[in-house]
Design a protein around this motif. Structure first.
Motif, PDB file in Angstrom:
ATOM      1  N   SER A 195       0.825  -1.207   0.000  1.00 42.21           N
ATOM      2  CA  SER A 195       0.000   0.000   0.000  1.00 42.21           C
ATOM      3  C   SER A 195       0.857   1.255   0.000  1.00 42.21           C
ATOM      4  O   SER A 195       2.014   1.242   0.424  1.00 42.21           O
ATOM      5  CB  SER A 195      -0.941   0.021   1.212  1.00 42.21           C
ATOM      6  OG  SER A 195      -0.195   0.030   2.421  1.00 42.21           O
ATOM      7  N   PHE A 196       0.266   2.332  -0.482  1.00 40.24           N
ATOM      8  CA  PHE A 196       0.859   3.671  -0.443  1.00 40.24           C
ATOM      9  C   PHE A 196      -0.027   4.508   0.461  1.00 40.24           C
ATOM     10  O   PHE A 196      -1.081   5.008   0.032  1.00 40.24           O
ATOM     11  CB  PHE A 196       0.930   4.262  -1.847  1.00 40.24           C
ATOM     12  CG  PHE A 196       1.597   5.615  -1.927  1.00 40.24           C
ATOM     13  CD1 PHE A 196       2.958   5.718  -2.164  1.00 40.24           C
ATOM     14  CD2 PHE A 196       0.860   6.775  -1.757  1.00 40.24           C
ATOM     15  CE1 PHE A 196       3.574   6.962  -2.239  1.00 40.24           C
ATOM     16  CE2 PHE A 196       1.458   8.026  -1.829  1.00 40.24           C
ATOM     17  CZ  PHE A 196       2.822   8.120  -2.074  1.00 40.24           C
ATOM     18  N   GLY A 197       0.368   4.618   1.746  1.00 33.77           N
ATOM     19  CA  GLY A 197      -0.496   5.292   2.717  1.00 33.77           C
ATOM     20  C   GLY A 197      -1.875   4.657   2.709  1.00 33.77           C
ATOM     21  O   GLY A 197      -2.023   3.441   2.590  1.00 33.77           O
ATOM     22  N   SER A 198      -2.893   5.504   2.834  1.00 33.92           N
ATOM     23  CA  SER A 198      -4.271   5.030   2.720  1.00 33.92           C
ATOM     24  C   SER A 198      -4.854   5.336   1.345  1.00 33.92           C
ATOM     25  O   SER A 198      -6.042   5.115   1.107  1.00 33.92           O
ATOM     26  CB  SER A 198      -5.140   5.684   3.803  1.00 33.92           C
ATOM     27  OG  SER A 198      -5.133   7.102   3.643  1.00 33.92           O
ATOM     28  N   LEU A 199      -3.990   5.813   0.439  1.00 30.26           N
ATOM     29  CA  LEU A 199      -4.473   6.267  -0.862  1.00 30.26           C
ATOM     30  C   LEU A 199      -4.605   5.158  -1.881  1.00 30.26           C
ATOM     31  O   LEU A 199      -5.427   5.229  -2.797  1.00 30.26           O
ATOM     32  CB  LEU A 199      -3.527   7.340  -1.432  1.00 30.26           C
ATOM     33  CG  LEU A 199      -3.321   8.603  -0.595  1.00 30.26           C
ATOM     34  CD1 LEU A 199      -2.374   9.546  -1.317  1.00 30.26           C
ATOM     35  CD2 LEU A 199      -4.655   9.276  -0.312  1.00 30.26           C
ATOM     36  N   PHE A 200      -3.784   4.098  -1.742  1.00 28.62           N
ATOM     37  CA  PHE A 200      -3.704   3.125  -2.821  1.00 28.62           C
ATOM     38  C   PHE A 200      -3.250   1.790  -2.253  1.00 28.62           C
ATOM     39  O   PHE A 200      -2.256   1.721  -1.531  1.00 28.62           O
ATOM     40  CB  PHE A 200      -2.698   3.629  -3.867  1.00 28.62           C
ATOM     41  CG  PHE A 200      -2.825   2.991  -5.216  1.00 28.62           C
ATOM     42  CD1 PHE A 200      -3.993   3.098  -5.941  1.00 28.62           C
ATOM     43  CD2 PHE A 200      -1.762   2.300  -5.758  1.00 28.62           C
ATOM     44  CE1 PHE A 200      -4.096   2.521  -7.202  1.00 28.62           C
ATOM     45  CE2 PHE A 200      -1.851   1.728  -7.025  1.00 28.62           C
ATOM     46  CZ  PHE A 200      -3.030   1.842  -7.736  1.00 28.62           C
ATOM     47  N   ILE A 201      -3.971   0.716  -2.562  1.00 20.74           N
ATOM     48  CA  ILE A 201      -3.660  -0.608  -2.025  1.00 20.74           C
ATOM     49  C   ILE A 201      -3.653  -1.629  -3.158  1.00 20.74           C
ATOM     50  O   ILE A 201      -4.581  -1.676  -3.969  1.00 20.74           O
ATOM     51  CB  ILE A 201      -4.685  -1.037  -0.961  1.00 20.74           C
ATOM     52  CG1 ILE A 201      -4.667  -0.067   0.225  1.00 20.74           C
ATOM     53  CG2 ILE A 201      -4.405  -2.458  -0.480  1.00 20.74           C
ATOM     54  CD1 ILE A 201      -5.744  -0.336   1.250  1.00 20.74           C
TER      55      ILE A 201
END
Length: 200
Positions: free
Chosen positions: A84-90
Motif C-alpha cells: 500500500s501507499f499510505g491510505s491512498l492506494f492498495i
C-alpha cells in the motif's frame, strides 16, 4: 523514479502534487498436493496522476509473500500480503480457487495465475503479470510428469526430488508448487515504484 523494496516512509518533495505508481503485492506460496499448483502472482496495479500533498510523509507498506507449505501434506498455498501507499492506494492480496490454481484477485489487479494440472493431466503454465511483476509460479511434478513454467519472478515447481523455488523477492512472483514429498516455494515480496517530477 524510486523503487521501494521494504516498508518505509516516503516524503513528497515540496513542489510535487501528484505521482505515478506501480504497486505490487506479495505473491502466494505454492500448494503441496497431487496437482502441486503454483502460487499466483501478487496483484499489480498502476495509478497515474495520484494526488498527494507536497511535503507530506506517506507510509509505504511492502507486502510479504505467502509462506511455503510443508512436505507430506495436502495443503493449499497461502496468500501473499497487500502492499500500500499510505491510505491512498492498495494492491490487495490474492485468493485461492478450487481447481488448485492461484490467480490475481478479481478487479484491476494484474497478477498472473499459478501453473496447474487439471484432472485430465493437461498442464497450464504460470501466467505473467503486468510490468514484469506478479508472475505465477510453476506447478510441481513427479519424474513421470511435466511441470509448468514460471513467469515474471515466479518460482519453478518441484520435480523428482528437486526443491520447489521461491518467488523472487520484490517481484510479487508466486512460489513453485510441489507434489507431496517436497515443501512448496514461498511467494516473493511486493514492490512499489514511484515516478514523479521535481525541480528540487
Amino acid at each position: 523514479t524510486k523503487r521501494i523494496t521494504s516498508t518505509q516512509s516516503f516524503t513528497v518533495p515540496a513542489d510535487v502534487t501528484s505521482v505515478n505508481l506501480i504497486l505490487c503485492g506479495g505473491g502466494s506460496g505454492g500448494s503441496v498436493d497431487s496437482i502441486g499448483g503454483g502460487g499466483g502472482g501478487g496483484s499489480v496495479y498502476e495509478s497515474s496522476g495520484l494526488a498527494v500533498t507536497a511535503g507530506a510523509s506517506y507510509t509505504i507498506t511492502i507486502g510479504a509473500g505467502g509462506p511455503s507449505r510443508p512436505a507430506n501434506t495436502q495443503a493449499t498455498g497461502r496468500d501473499g500480503n497487500p502492499s500500500s501507499f499510505g491510505s491512498l492506494f492498495i494492491a490487495e492480496t490474492i485468493y485461492f480457487s478450487t481447481n488448485q490454481r492461484r490467480t490475481g484477485k478479481v478487479g484491476s489487479g494484474l497478477g498472473g495465475s499459478g501453473g496447474s494440472r487439471d484432472s485430465s493431466g493437461s498442464i497450464q503454465d504460470g501466467l505473467p503479470g503486468a510490468f514484469g511483476l506478479g508472475g505465477g509460479g510453476g506447478n510441481g511434478s513427479s519424474s513421470a510428469e511435466p511441470r509448468s513454467g514460471a513467469t515474471n519472478g515466479g518460482g519453478v515447481g518441484s520435480l523428482a526430488g528437486e526443491a520447489a523455488q521461491n518467488g523472487v523477492i520484490n517481484t510479487g512472483g508466486g512460489g513453485g508448487g510441489s507434489v507431496t514429498a517436497i515443501a512448496s516455494g514461498s511467494g516473493g515480496s511486493g514492490v512499489c515504484i514511484i515516478k514523479y517530477w521535481s525541480a528540487l
